[in-house]
Design an enzyme around this catalytic site. Structure first.
Site, mmCIF file in Angstrom:
data_model
loop_
_atom_site.group_PDB
_atom_site.id
_atom_site.type_symbol
_atom_site.label_atom_id
_atom_site.label_comp_id
_atom_site.label_asym_id
_atom_site.label_seq_id
_atom_site.Cartn_x
_atom_site.Cartn_y
_atom_site.Cartn_z
ATOM 1 N N CYS A 161 16.371 33.440 93.675
ATOM 2 C CA CYS A 161 17.044 32.842 94.813
ATOM 3 C C CYS A 161 16.192 32.724 96.075
ATOM 4 C CB CYS A 161 18.302 33.614 95.154
ATOM 5 S SG CYS A 161 18.112 35.366 95.075
ATOM 6 N N CYS B 212 3.196 41.376 84.160
ATOM 7 C CA CYS B 212 3.457 40.548 82.973
ATOM 8 C C CYS B 212 2.151 40.053 82.347
ATOM 9 C CB CYS B 212 4.382 39.387 83.315
ATOM 10 S SG CYS B 212 3.837 38.455 84.749
HETATM 11 S S1 SF4 Z 1 6.095 41.187 86.249
HETATM 12 FE FE1 SF4 Z 1 5.113 39.184 86.574
HETATM 13 S S2 SF4 Z 1 6.763 37.798 87.169
HETATM 14 FE FE2 SF4 Z 1 7.529 39.899 87.394
HETATM 15 S S3 SF4 Z 1 7.167 40.448 89.527
HETATM 16 FE FE3 SF4 Z 1 5.396 41.141 88.364
HETATM 17 S S4 SF4 Z 1 3.963 39.425 88.439
HETATM 18 FE FE4 SF4 Z 1 5.942 38.643 89.064
#
Ligand code: SF4
Length: 509
Positions: free
Chosen positions: A9, A478
């Site tokens: 959002c 990620c």
């Molecule tokens: S895991 Fe990846 S998508 Fe999620 S906040 Fe961290 S960098 Fe951003």
């Protein structure tokens, strides 16, 4: 990004020094939300404070994009809403759901009515509570009844819990209590019936939140692009762990939580944020151009006159243009995006249909060309795969070389980005070690299965350089499994187990 993963959002907040019929909170919030439409299209809402109203704070929220929600297609209706919700202070929100249903009751801001004005509040947030499951159990044990399966509702109860008793708490103390309980990402805007407005950011600063002063008016929004309609406003990011309280043309900055490191989501620069926003003093457009320049360094093809760069619209455009400039080849719009397509079409499960609805090819550009197809990132990769097939079959391209400005996404996100299982991630089955990243052999295998002649991902260490921030100021979990919170680490282990055991459900539910 062809996959259309979504930010949760956008936020907006305003505290006006001298409000009047032509300058009031509702109108300011409407304008700021409109500029941030790319962050959420499911619902739009505002809460405003007006001491001349019986309803000291009042909330308006509807499903749909900003224009639809505020009925701008009928002048008198729009003006009616603006008049009813005129006020000196206000907060606003746009939603795209990663959890909860598509119904108005899930839209934000969330208002909690109370007989005492300092306990009567409304708030909106951007993020995700990673320890939601545990906290929900805690509430259940204390006989709370959750009406909706939603972290916003959970937050509302935890804010209320901090206000128990006869004595009014300072806002920094209210949120200090919350920060000790909550693990996850939350940028938040808050308003109470005493007319106090506050904006704050979690101690790691996952989600962006900017603020600026226009004369003596205080404005805040998820992205600095929200202030574009108001000329040159100098903006700054709210510091992680900081709360800014605004009233009557004055602001007060306080710390509600210690911040020992930051973890700004790198995806904001790569994909989510508008190119004309600046986050943590790093301009998004410039970061994307840097990513394109860096991709050129890794190019393995012997570039000749048959090559063209084709960025997948729209996010990859500055990346593709910079790559083309560095390689000395044209950047062409061989793929056009239908900007007016409705959400229902985009959300179809039929990949081929989805690609056709969303993109059309400029065949004269693509025919007999060696195409360097540039994407900002690949998460599930389904839409881009369909696009690759169409470029080859219908566009009659000679070769297709996929260039991705982001390393492979190998881990889920527990902080508010809609990729919650390992199973859904395209590159995950190909890569043996998330810490070591993708090898040449793994990348070649993926390229073959994906139907492209070659594939290059940027390595992880290039991302902070392109953004212009130190690696340990960013969240890149990620990409490298370095989850910056305890709950993130725990959920990642659960996600690995789920992937091994074929469990499909979201890790944090
Ligand atoms: S895991 Fe990846 S998508 Fe999620 S906040 Fe961290 S960098 Fe951003």
């Amino acid at each position: 990004m062809g996959d259309e993963i979504k930010e949760e959002c956008a936020l907006a907040a305003v505290s006006l020094h001298n409000p009047g019929p032509k300058k009031h909170a509702a109108l300011n919030l409407y304008k700021m939300l409109l500029q941030q439409q790319h962050r959420g299209q499911l619902s739009a809402g505002i809460t405003t404070y007006n001491p001349d109203r019986t309803q000291l704070i009042d909330t308006y929220k509807k499903l749909g994009k900003v224009d639809n929600a505020f009925k701008t297609y009928r002048r008198e209706k729009f003006l009616g809403i603006m008049k009813k919700y005129a006020g000196s202070n206000g907060i606003g929100h746009l939603r795209y759901a990663t959890s909860g249903a598509d119904d108005e009751g899930y839209a934000q801001p969330f208002e909690r009515h109370h007989g005492r004005s300092w306990k009567w509040f409304s708030f909106a947030f951007n993020g995700n509570i990673a320890n939601y499951k545990e906290l929900k159990e805690e509430l259940k044990k204390a006989s709370y009844r959750m009406v909706r399966e939603l972290d916003t509702e959970l937050l509302m109860h935890f804010i209320s819990k901090q206000m128990v008793g006869e004595k009014k708490q300072a806002l920094e103390n209210v949120f200090s209590g919350i920060s000790e309980t909550i693990d996850g990402a939350y940028s938040l805007v808050y308003l109470n019936a005493d007319g106090e407005l506050a904006v704050l950011r979690d101690p790691l600063g996952f989600k962006p939140l900017s603020y600026g002063m226009r004369d003596n008016d205080f404005l805040a929004a998820s992205e600095s692009v929200a202030f574009n309609t108001d000329g040159e406003i100098k903006t700054e990011s709210v510091a992680p762990g900081e709360i800014i309280i605004a009233s009557n043309g004055a602001i007060e900055k306080k710390r509600f939580a210690k911040s020992t490191r930051t973890a700004h989501c790198m995806f904001e620069w790569i994909y989510f944020a508008s190119p004309n926003s600046t986050i943590e003093r790093s301009n998004v457009y410039e970061a994307r151009r840097n990513l394109g320049k860096t991709l050129a360094k890794y190019e393995t093809q012997k570039i000749d006159k048959e090559f063209i760069v084709v960025p997948v619209p729209d996010t990859a455009k500055p990346i593709g243009d910079a790559l083309a400039f560095e390689l000395g080849v044209p950047s062409e719009e061989g793929v056009m995006r239908n900007r007016y397509i409705g959400r229902t079409f985009i959300e179809t499960d039929n990949r081929e249909q989805k690609v056709k609805e969303k993109y059309s090819l400029v065949k004269s550009v693509l025919k007999d060309k060696k195409v360097l197809l540039v994407e900002d990132s690949l998460v599930r990769g389904t839409t881009t795969k369909g696009l690759v097939q169409r470029i080859r079959q219908h566009g009659k391209a000679k070769e297709i070389h996929l260039r991705i400005a982001c390393p492979p996404i190998l881990g889920p996100c527990f902080y508010g980005i809609d990729m919650s299982t390992i199973k859904e991630l395209l590159a995950a089955p190909y890569v043996k070690s998330i810490q070591e990243g993708i090898t040449t052999e793994e990348s070649e295998k993926l390229a073959k299965d994906y139907g492209v002649d070659s594939l290059i991902y940027l390595p992880v260490n290039e991302i902070p350089k392109a953004i212009g921030l130190p690696a340990n100021n960013l969240c890149m979990a990620c990409l490298n499994a370095d989850y910056p919170t305890e709950q993130g680490k725990k959920l990642y282990q659960e996600a690995l187990n789920n992937a091994k055991n074929g469990v499909k459900k979201r890790t944090y539910e």
